[in-house]
Design a protein around this motif. Structure first.
Motif, PDB file in Angstrom:
ATOM      1  N   PHE A  23       2.535  11.925 -10.471  1.00 41.78           N
ATOM      2  CA  PHE A  23       3.241  12.896  -9.376  1.00 41.78           C
ATOM      3  C   PHE A  23       4.224  13.671 -10.243  1.00 41.78           C
ATOM      4  N   TYR A  24       4.811  13.286 -11.158  1.00 40.57           N
ATOM      5  CA  TYR A  24       5.712  14.171 -11.789  1.00 40.57           C
ATOM      6  C   TYR A  24       5.055  15.558 -12.595  1.00 40.57           C
ATOM      7  N   GLN A  25       5.651  16.531 -11.990  1.00 34.93           N
ATOM      8  CA  GLN A  25       4.949  17.824 -12.485  1.00 34.93           C
ATOM      9  C   GLN A  25       4.712  18.362 -13.885  1.00 34.93           C
ATOM     10  N   THR A  26       5.742  17.791 -14.582  1.00 32.04           N
ATOM     11  CA  THR A  26       5.439  18.134 -16.124  1.00 32.04           C
ATOM     12  C   THR A  26       4.452  17.010 -16.739  1.00 32.04           C
ATOM     13  N   MET A  27       4.358  15.876 -16.205  1.00 33.89           N
ATOM     14  CA  MET A  27       3.301  15.210 -16.816  1.00 33.89           C
ATOM     15  C   MET A  27       1.778  15.576 -16.062  1.00 33.89           C
ATOM     16  N   ILE A  28       1.972  16.092 -14.983  1.00 30.85           N
ATOM     17  CA  ILE A  28       0.611  16.405 -14.527  1.00 30.85           C
ATOM     18  C   ILE A  28      -0.037  17.769 -15.299  1.00 30.85           C
ATOM     19  N   ASP A  29       1.180  18.625 -15.842  1.00 28.58           N
ATOM     20  CA  ASP A  29       0.766  19.698 -16.626  1.00 28.58           C
ATOM     21  C   ASP A  29       0.337  19.339 -18.108  1.00 28.58           C
ATOM     22  N   PHE A  82      12.540   9.850 -12.404  1.00 24.34           N
ATOM     23  CA  PHE A  82      11.034   9.952 -11.954  1.00 24.34           C
ATOM     24  C   PHE A  82      11.182   9.345 -10.550  1.00 24.34           C
ATOM     25  N   SER A  83      12.017   8.377 -10.248  1.00 21.04           N
ATOM     26  CA  SER A  83      11.951   7.746  -8.810  1.00 21.04           C
ATOM     27  C   SER A  83      12.862   8.707  -7.838  1.00 21.04           C
ATOM     28  N   GLU A  84      13.593   9.557  -8.465  1.00 23.37           N
ATOM     29  CA  GLU A  84      14.234  10.844  -7.340  1.00 23.37           C
ATOM     30  C   GLU A  84      13.144  11.706  -7.233  1.00 23.37           C
ATOM     31  N   ASP A  85      12.406  12.058  -7.946  1.00 25.66           N
ATOM     32  CA  ASP A  85      11.284  13.267  -8.027  1.00 25.66           C
ATOM     33  C   ASP A  85      10.167  12.775  -6.853  1.00 25.66           C
ATOM     34  N   LEU A  86      10.018  11.289  -7.159  1.00 26.18           N
ATOM     35  CA  LEU A  86       9.114  10.600  -6.288  1.00 26.18           C
ATOM     36  C   LEU A  86       9.708  10.852  -4.815  1.00 26.18           C
ATOM     37  N   ARG A  87      11.015  10.375  -4.768  1.00 22.19           N
ATOM     38  CA  ARG A  87      11.551  10.351  -3.443  1.00 22.19           C
ATOM     39  C   ARG A  87      11.652  11.522  -2.822  1.00 22.19           C
TER      40      ARG A  87
END
Length: 433
Positions: free
Chosen positions: A185-191, A245-250
Motif C-alpha cells: 500500500f505504501y506508494q514509494t514501495m509500489i513505485d 507506514f501505519s499512519e499511511d495505511l490509516r
C-alpha cells in the motif's frame, strides 16, 4: 531361548543378508544428459516459445497456439537461479532429459546469498542490479529456452527493502518478510516494485536477442509471492508497522471509508463498524496498590531483569512499574511483564491503553496472546516506540479467537540494557473499530 525362535531369527538374518547382496549403487549424475532410452527431451518444444506465447483457453487449460500444453516443472531458488555459464547448459540439458519443460526462478531478490542485487553486504539499496547476476541469468534463460524449457519469473519474493531505496529508516525495524506488507500500500514501495519489474522485463537478453517482455519462452511472471494485506493482518505484521507506514495505511483506509459511506452514521448502519461505550475494567490491580498481585514477571535464559513499583512515579503521579534490564538477550520473549487469566471473545471489541516511557528511545512490543500452549498471538502484536517522557498509547482491537486464559503482555524489552516505566494500564470491552 526357544530353539524354534532361534531358527526363525537365523533365517531372517540370512534373508536380509541375501537381499542386501543383490543391491547395487544407484546414482544419477547431475551432469548426465546422454541420449538413451530414458531421454524425454524430444517431448519439449525446441526452442521454447517457437509456436508462440503461452495462453489460457476458454476451457481454463494452457495453450500455445491451438495446441494444449502441460507443464512439468521444478523450482530454482536464490543463488541457484544464477549458475556459472559452464554449468548452465549442462543443467538445462539434464532437466530436458527428464521431461522438465518449465523452471520457476524463485527468490531472485533474496537477501541471504548471491542475488540479482549481488552478494550480501555489497549494496546499500535494492534499486540497482548486479551485472554479473544479470549476465548469468540471461545465459541460463537462453539455455533453458534452447532446450525447450519455459520460464516462470518471480518478482517480489525476498526483497529486503532498505532506507537506501528512499524509504524511512524505520523500515529496518521490520524483517525482510514483514517489509513486504507496506509494499502492498505504501506508494514509494509500489513505485519501487514497478521500477524493478520495468528494469528487469524490458531488458534485452543478449544471448537470445529478445526483450523479456516480448519473449515467448517466458511463460509466467509472478508479481508477488505469498504476501498481501490479509497475510499481514493475520500474522500480526499490520500491528507492528512503524508509524510512518501505519499512519499511511490509516489515512488510506479512512479515505476509502469516507468515499464509500460518506458519513459515520452510514458506516455504523452498514454493519461493518463497531462503536461501543467502554465497559468496566478487565485488568486487576491496575494502580499497583497491591504490589505485583495479578501481574506476572518472566525472565528466561541469559536475560536478567528487576521489577519494582515506584510510588508516584507514573503519569500524573500515579504508581508505575519499573523494569530494569540487567543482562540482554536477543530473544524477544526472554523478559515479559503481563497479566493473565483474561477471558476474551473474537466477536468483541476491546480497548487497551497505558502510559509508558524508557531511559532512551527504544521500541518494544505489547501483545494480546495466549498464556498457554501454543502461545499464539490473538490478533494483536503492536510495536511501540518509547521515548524518555511519558506517552499515552491506546489501541482498539478484536481478538482473532476466543480464549479463557489470554494475557496482555509487554515484551521484546531485553535487547538493550534499558529501563522501562509503565502506568495506568487499562483493558476494557468496547471502543470504536
Amino acid at each position: 531361548m526357544n530353539k524354534k525362535f532361534c531358527v526363525i531369527i537365523l533365517y531372517f538374518i540370512l534373508f536380509i543378508t541375501y537381499m542386501f547382496s543383490q543391491t547395487f549403487y544407484f546414482y544419477l549424475p547431475w551432469d548426465d544428459y546422454s541420449q538413451n532410452v530414458v531421454d524425454l527431451s524430444f517431448l519439449n518444444h525446441k526452442p521454447a516459445g517457437q509456436y508462440g506465447f503461452v495462453t489460457v483457453g476458454n476451457d481454463g487449460h494452457f495453450y500455445i497456439g491451438s495446441e494444449r500444453i502441460k507443464f512439468l516443472g521444478v523450482n530454482f531458488t536464490a543463488a541457484s537461479c544464477f549458475p556459472q555459464k559452464t554449468q548452465a547448459e549442462v543443467i538445462a540439458r539434464r532437466l530436458a532429459k527428464f521431461g522438465i519443460n518449465v523452471v520457476r526462478l524463485h527468490f531472485l531478490d533474496n537477501m541471504w546469498g548471491f542475488s540479482i542485487f549481488g552478494y550480501p553486504g555489497t549494496y546499500n539499496n535494492t534499486r540497482s542490479f548486479n551485472s554479473e547476476a544479470l549476465d548469468r541469468l540471461d545465459y541460463f534463460i537462453a539455455k533453458l529456452k534452447e532446450n525447450g524449457i519455459y520460464v516462470n519469473i518471480n518478482l517480489l519474493v525476498g526483497r529486503n527493502f532498505m532506507p537506501g531505496d528512499g524509504l524511512p529508516s524505520s523500515i529496518d525495524n521490520l524483517d525482510w518478510k514483514q517489509k513486504q506488507v507496506p509494499a502492498m500500500f505504501y506508494q514509494t514501495m509500489i513505485d519501487l516494485q514497478k521500477e524493478y519489474a520495468t528494469n528487469l522485463l524490458t531488458r534485452l537478453n543478449p544471448y537470445t536477442n529478445t526483450y523479456y517482455n516480448n519473449e515467448p519462452a517466458i511463460a509466467f511472471v509472478e508479481i508477488v509471492n505469498e504476501q498481501g494485506l490479509v497475510h499481514g493482518w493475520l500474522d500480526g505484521t499490520i500491528d507492528i508497522l512503524p508509524q510512518e507506514f501505519s499512519e499511511d495505511l490509516r489515512v488510506k483506509w479512512n479515505n476509502w471509508l469516507v468515499d464509500k459511506y460518506q458519513t459515520h452514521q452510514n458506516l455504523l448502519s452498514s454493519g461493518w463498524a463497531i462503536d461501543e461505550p467502554l465497559g468496566p475494567e478487565i485488568l486487576r490491580n491496575t494502580d499497583f496498590s497491591q504490589g505485583f498481585q495479578y501481574w506476572g514477571q518472566e525472565v528466561h535464559d541469559v536475560a536478567k531483569a528487576s521489577f519494582s513499583i515506584v510510588n508516584g512515579g507514573g503519569y500524573g503521579g500515579s504508581n508505575a512499574v519499573k523494569i530494569v534490564i540487567e543482562n540482554t538477550s536477543q530473544t524477544s520473549w526472554h523478559v515479559q511483564f503481563k497479566q493473565s487469566n483474561l477471558v476474551v471473545f473474537s466477536t468483541n471489541v476491546y480497548t487497551l491503553s497505558f502510559y509508558a516511557k524508557a531511559d532512551r528511545n527504544i521500541s518494544i512490543n505489547v501483545q494480546l496472546g495466549m498464556d498457554h500452549e501454543p502461545w499464539n498471538i490473538l490478533g494483536f502484536n503492536q510495536l511501540i516506540n518509547l521515548t524518555t517522557y511519558y506517552q499515552y498509547f491506546t489501541f482498539t482491537l478484536m481478538p482473532s479467537a476466543d480464549d479463557t486464559n489470554a494475557r496482555i503482555c509487554f515484551t521484546n524489552m531485553c535487547r538493550e540494557l534499558a529501563t522501562y516505566y509503565f502506568s495506568n494500564i487499562s483493558f476494557k470491552k468496547g471502543g470504536s473499530i
